[in-house]
Design a protein around this motif. Structure first.
Motif, PDB file in Angstrom:
ATOM      1  N   PRO A   3      66.374  56.610  83.431  1.00 32.34           N
ATOM      2  CA  PRO A   3      64.887  57.036  83.044  1.00 32.34           C
ATOM      3  C   PRO A   3      63.585  56.217  82.908  1.00 32.34           C
ATOM      4  O   PRO A   3      62.131  56.607  82.933  1.00 32.34           O
ATOM      5  N   MET A   4      64.016  54.639  82.904  1.00 29.48           N
ATOM      6  CA  MET A   4      62.686  53.959  82.692  1.00 29.48           C
ATOM      7  C   MET A   4      62.233  53.847  83.587  1.00 29.48           C
ATOM      8  O   MET A   4      61.098  53.679  84.248  1.00 29.48           O
ATOM      9  N   GLN A   5      63.217  54.596  84.891  1.00 33.09           N
ATOM     10  CA  GLN A   5      62.581  53.903  86.235  1.00 33.09           C
ATOM     11  C   GLN A   5      61.394  55.248  86.342  1.00 33.09           C
ATOM     12  O   GLN A   5      60.216  55.732  86.740  1.00 33.09           O
ATOM     13  N   TYR A   6      62.101  56.345  85.933  1.00 36.49           N
ATOM     14  CA  TYR A   6      62.179  58.031  86.020  1.00 36.49           C
ATOM     15  C   TYR A   6      60.124  58.018  85.223  1.00 36.49           C
ATOM     16  O   TYR A   6      59.698  58.170  86.128  1.00 36.49           O
ATOM     17  N   ARG A  47      62.446  41.308  82.653  1.00 38.55           N
ATOM     18  CA  ARG A  47      62.889  41.476  84.362  1.00 38.55           C
ATOM     19  C   ARG A  47      63.013  42.820  85.064  1.00 38.55           C
ATOM     20  O   ARG A  47      62.344  42.884  86.145  1.00 38.55           O
ATOM     21  N   LYS A  48      63.599  43.762  85.016  1.00 37.39           N
ATOM     22  CA  LYS A  48      64.608  44.451  85.554  1.00 37.39           C
ATOM     23  C   LYS A  48      63.130  45.593  85.286  1.00 37.39           C
ATOM     24  O   LYS A  48      63.063  46.299  86.314  1.00 37.39           O
ATOM     25  N   ILE A  49      62.110  45.824  84.558  1.00 36.61           N
ATOM     26  CA  ILE A  49      61.329  46.561  84.427  1.00 36.61           C
ATOM     27  C   ILE A  49      59.760  46.324  85.598  1.00 36.61           C
ATOM     28  O   ILE A  49      59.581  46.669  85.987  1.00 36.61           O
ATOM     29  N   GLY A  50      59.827  44.853  85.173  1.00 34.71           N
ATOM     30  CA  GLY A  50      59.113  43.900  86.363  1.00 34.71           C
ATOM     31  C   GLY A  50      59.580  44.747  87.916  1.00 34.71           C
ATOM     32  O   GLY A  50      58.884  44.707  88.824  1.00 34.71           O
ATOM     33  N   LEU A  51      60.780  44.709  87.427  1.00 32.75           N
ATOM     34  CA  LEU A  51      61.202  45.487  88.858  1.00 32.75           C
ATOM     35  C   LEU A  51      61.227  46.146  89.698  1.00 32.75           C
ATOM     36  O   LEU A  51      60.395  46.579  90.633  1.00 32.75           O
ATOM     37  N   PHE A  52      61.533  46.847  88.618  1.00 35.26           N
ATOM     38  CA  PHE A  52      61.382  48.656  88.801  1.00 35.26           C
ATOM     39  C   PHE A  52      59.965  49.045  89.348  1.00 35.26           C
ATOM     40  O   PHE A  52      59.082  49.658  90.238  1.00 35.26           O
ATOM     41  N   ALA A  53      59.002  48.202  88.878  1.00 35.05           N
ATOM     42  CA  ALA A  53      57.515  48.584  88.827  1.00 35.05           C
ATOM     43  C   ALA A  53      56.824  47.783  90.638  1.00 35.05           C
ATOM     44  O   ALA A  53      56.236  48.343  90.834  1.00 35.05           O
ATOM     45  N   ARG A  54      57.556  46.535  90.803  1.00 33.90           N
ATOM     46  CA  ARG A  54      57.539  46.221  92.321  1.00 33.90           C
ATOM     47  C   ARG A  54      57.884  47.241  93.137  1.00 33.90           C
ATOM     48  O   ARG A  54      56.502  48.036  94.081  1.00 33.90           O
ATOM     49  N   GLU A  55      59.101  47.685  93.291  1.00 33.07           N
ATOM     50  CA  GLU A  55      59.731  48.332  93.489  1.00 33.07           C
ATOM     51  C   GLU A  55      58.592  50.185  94.221  1.00 33.07           C
ATOM     52  O   GLU A  55      58.596  50.551  95.212  1.00 33.07           O
ATOM     53  N   GLN A  56      58.404  50.259  92.904  1.00 34.20           N
ATOM     54  CA  GLN A  56      57.238  51.270  92.900  1.00 34.20           C
ATOM     55  C   GLN A  56      55.872  51.579  93.287  1.00 34.20           C
ATOM     56  O   GLN A  56      55.269  52.073  93.193  1.00 34.20           O
ATOM     57  N   GLY A  57      55.163  50.294  93.440  1.00 34.07           N
ATOM     58  CA  GLY A  57      53.945  49.792  93.687  1.00 34.07           C
ATOM     59  C   GLY A  57      53.292  50.424  92.686  1.00 34.07           C
ATOM     60  O   GLY A  57      51.692  50.720  92.798  1.00 34.07           O
ATOM     61  N   THR A  58      53.297  49.916  91.237  1.00 32.37           N
ATOM     62  CA  THR A  58      52.538  50.283  90.680  1.00 32.37           C
ATOM     63  C   THR A  58      52.212  48.951  89.715  1.00 32.37           C
ATOM     64  O   THR A  58      51.587  49.364  88.361  1.00 32.37           O
ATOM     65  N   GLY A  59      51.799  47.798  90.855  1.00 30.06           N
ATOM     66  CA  GLY A  59      51.942  46.503  90.113  1.00 30.06           C
ATOM     67  C   GLY A  59      50.072  46.546  89.539  1.00 30.06           C
ATOM     68  O   GLY A  59      49.754  45.472  88.926  1.00 30.06           O
ATOM     69  N   ARG A  92      48.456  48.556  88.000  1.00 27.99           N
ATOM     70  CA  ARG A  92      48.447  48.798  86.993  1.00 27.99           C
ATOM     71  C   ARG A  92      49.730  48.545  86.083  1.00 27.99           C
ATOM     72  O   ARG A  92      49.351  49.433  84.594  1.00 27.99           O
ATOM     73  N   PHE A  93      49.919  48.252  86.265  1.00 26.42           N
ATOM     74  CA  PHE A  93      51.309  47.801  85.238  1.00 26.42           C
ATOM     75  C   PHE A  93      51.533  46.462  85.289  1.00 26.42           C
ATOM     76  O   PHE A  93      52.010  45.820  85.837  1.00 26.42           O
ATOM     77  N   ASP A  94      51.542  45.858  84.508  1.00 27.09           N
ATOM     78  CA  ASP A  94      51.761  44.127  84.121  1.00 27.09           C
ATOM     79  C   ASP A  94      52.648  43.175  83.516  1.00 27.09           C
ATOM     80  O   ASP A  94      52.469  43.562  82.688  1.00 27.09           O
ATOM     81  N   PRO A  95      53.650  43.360  84.186  1.00 26.95           N
ATOM     82  CA  PRO A  95      55.452  43.306  83.253  1.00 26.95           C
ATOM     83  C   PRO A  95      54.666  42.164  82.406  1.00 26.95           C
ATOM     84  O   PRO A  95      55.586  41.536  81.012  1.00 26.95           O
ATOM     85  N   ALA A  96      54.010  40.466  82.529  1.00 26.99           N
ATOM     86  CA  ALA A  96      54.282  39.728  81.370  1.00 26.99           C
ATOM     87  C   ALA A  96      53.218  40.196  80.057  1.00 26.99           C
ATOM     88  O   ALA A  96      53.868  39.527  79.407  1.00 26.99           O
ATOM     89  N   THR A  97      52.164  41.035  80.521  1.00 23.61           N
ATOM     90  CA  THR A  97      51.600  41.781  79.044  1.00 23.61           C
ATOM     91  C   THR A  97      51.700  43.354  78.840  1.00 23.61           C
ATOM     92  O   THR A  97      51.438  43.524  77.754  1.00 23.61           O
ATOM     93  N   GLY A  98      51.737  43.734  79.796  1.00 22.39           N
ATOM     94  CA  GLY A  98      52.036  45.357  79.294  1.00 22.39           C
ATOM     95  C   GLY A  98      53.741  45.941  78.914  1.00 22.39           C
ATOM     96  O   GLY A  98      53.540  46.834  78.255  1.00 22.39           O
ATOM     97  N   ILE A  99      54.813  45.209  78.342  1.00 23.67           N
ATOM     98  CA  ILE A  99      55.921  44.978  77.743  1.00 23.67           C
ATOM     99  C   ILE A  99      55.740  44.465  76.421  1.00 23.67           C
ATOM    100  O   ILE A  99      55.259  43.049  76.126  1.00 23.67           O
ATOM    101  N   ILE A 100      55.161  45.050  75.418  1.00 17.82           N
ATOM    102  CA  ILE A 100      54.818  45.066  73.665  1.00 17.82           C
ATOM    103  C   ILE A 100      56.832  45.358  72.636  1.00 17.82           C
ATOM    104  O   ILE A 100      56.825  46.625  72.644  1.00 17.82           O
ATOM    105  N   PRO A 101      57.120  44.231  71.932  1.00 14.26           N
ATOM    106  CA  PRO A 101      58.536  44.636  71.737  1.00 14.26           C
ATOM    107  C   PRO A 101      58.317  44.939  70.043  1.00 14.26           C
ATOM    108  O   PRO A 101      56.831  44.319  69.251  1.00 14.26           O
ATOM    109  N   LEU A 102      58.648  45.934  69.847  1.00 16.85           N
ATOM    110  CA  LEU A 102      58.328  46.365  68.479  1.00 16.85           C
ATOM    111  C   LEU A 102      59.595  45.819  67.404  1.00 16.85           C
ATOM    112  O   LEU A 102      60.752  46.556  68.184  1.00 16.85           O
ATOM    113  N   HIS A 103      59.571  44.847  66.802  1.00 17.85           N
ATOM    114  CA  HIS A 103      60.629  44.778  66.039  1.00 17.85           C
ATOM    115  C   HIS A 103      61.783  45.617  64.933  1.00 17.85           C
ATOM    116  O   HIS A 103      60.353  46.136  64.057  1.00 17.85           O
ATOM    117  N   TYR A 104      62.417  45.645  65.181  1.00 15.81           N
ATOM    118  CA  TYR A 104      63.048  47.249  64.461  1.00 15.81           C
ATOM    119  C   TYR A 104      63.631  46.550  63.429  1.00 15.81           C
ATOM    120  O   TYR A 104      63.332  47.969  62.417  1.00 15.81           O
TER     121      TYR A 104
END
Length: 235
Positions: free
Chosen positions: A53-56, A96-108, A110-122
């Motif tokens: 679902p995240m790839q989708y 790490r997997k999200i970064g891989l998905f983004a590279r495979e889809q060619g969305t680099g 518009r999306f930077d794995p280093a700064t584009g993922i924000i953790p929300l502590h639940y």
């Protein structure tokens, strides 16, 4: 940020997901090919339940006009911290997997794995590690952070939200229902909401369930103000 090619405001796409505590490496044992609503022409592979679902959602978020993709990753204490018998946390594997998905889809672009993922502590305070047992406190906190993040960044952009409903605690359904209502109240567009069924290897679209939320809001508006605009638009 560059402006959209047609002169209209560009889109910032936000993907909201709850990171599961099991994050297997891509290509490992148990990998499955998931279809989207049973469509054999739209498939995504995955091992962990939210891989597909995240790839989708990444592929859909990268539509024409989208200038930036951000991910709000809701994480529990168990997911965020490195366990005694592990070398890295489930959250680190997820990133790490999200970064891989983004590279495979060619969305680099518009999306930077280093700064584009924000953790929300639940369920814990990140500064102290103190548990937060109250569901009410968790939900209020997550809603507040989601709104402040989405509304505060890229103020001139259109905001579109994509939700992965696949993993999380039993109370996560209450949390995401609250998030959907919250977004609607502030006129933030909910583009897609999905979950994946591991046994069926299928991604299900759940956007239709937001209809009841729209109805509740329309009825509440009519009850409080007598305004029938939302009811007319709904029906």
């Amino acid at each position: 940020m560059s402006s959209a090619s047609d002169g209209s405001a560009g889109i910032t796409a936000w993907i909201i997901t709850f990171v599961g505590d099991r994050q297997d490496e891509i290509g490992g044992k148990g990998s499955k090919l998931y279809t989207v609503d049973g469509n054999p022409r739209e498939t995504f592979s995955g091992v962990s339940s939210n891989d597909a679902p995240m790839q989708y959602l990444l592929s859909k978020a990268a539509q024409p006009g989208t200038e930036r993709i951000r991910i709000l990753a809701v994480v529990s204490d168990k997911v965020f911290h490195v366990l005694p018998d592990a070398h890295e946390s489930a959250y680190q594997v997820f990133c790490r997997k999200i970064g891989l998905f983004a590279r495979e889809q060619g969305t680099g672009d518009r999306f930077d794995p280093a700064t584009g993922i924000i953790p929300l502590h639940y369920d814990f305070e990140p500064e102290t590690g103190t548990p937060v047992p109250s569901i009410h406190e968790r939900t209020a906190h997550i809603n507040s952070v989601i709104y402040s993040r989405i509304s505060g960044e890229d103020p001139g952009a259109r905001k579109q939200v994509y939700i992965d409903f696949t993993t999380g605690f039993r109370d996560i359904s209450f949390l995401f229902t609250s998030i959907i209502q919250f977004l609607g109240f502030y006129d933030i567009e909910l583009s897609r909401i999905v979950y994946s069924n591991v046994q069926e290897a299928r991604i299900y679209s759940l956007k239709y369930i937001t209809g009841i939320t729209d109805l509740i809001q329309a009825l509440n508006s009519f009850r409080l103000t007598g305004n029938v605009r939302q009811l007319r638009e709904l029906f």
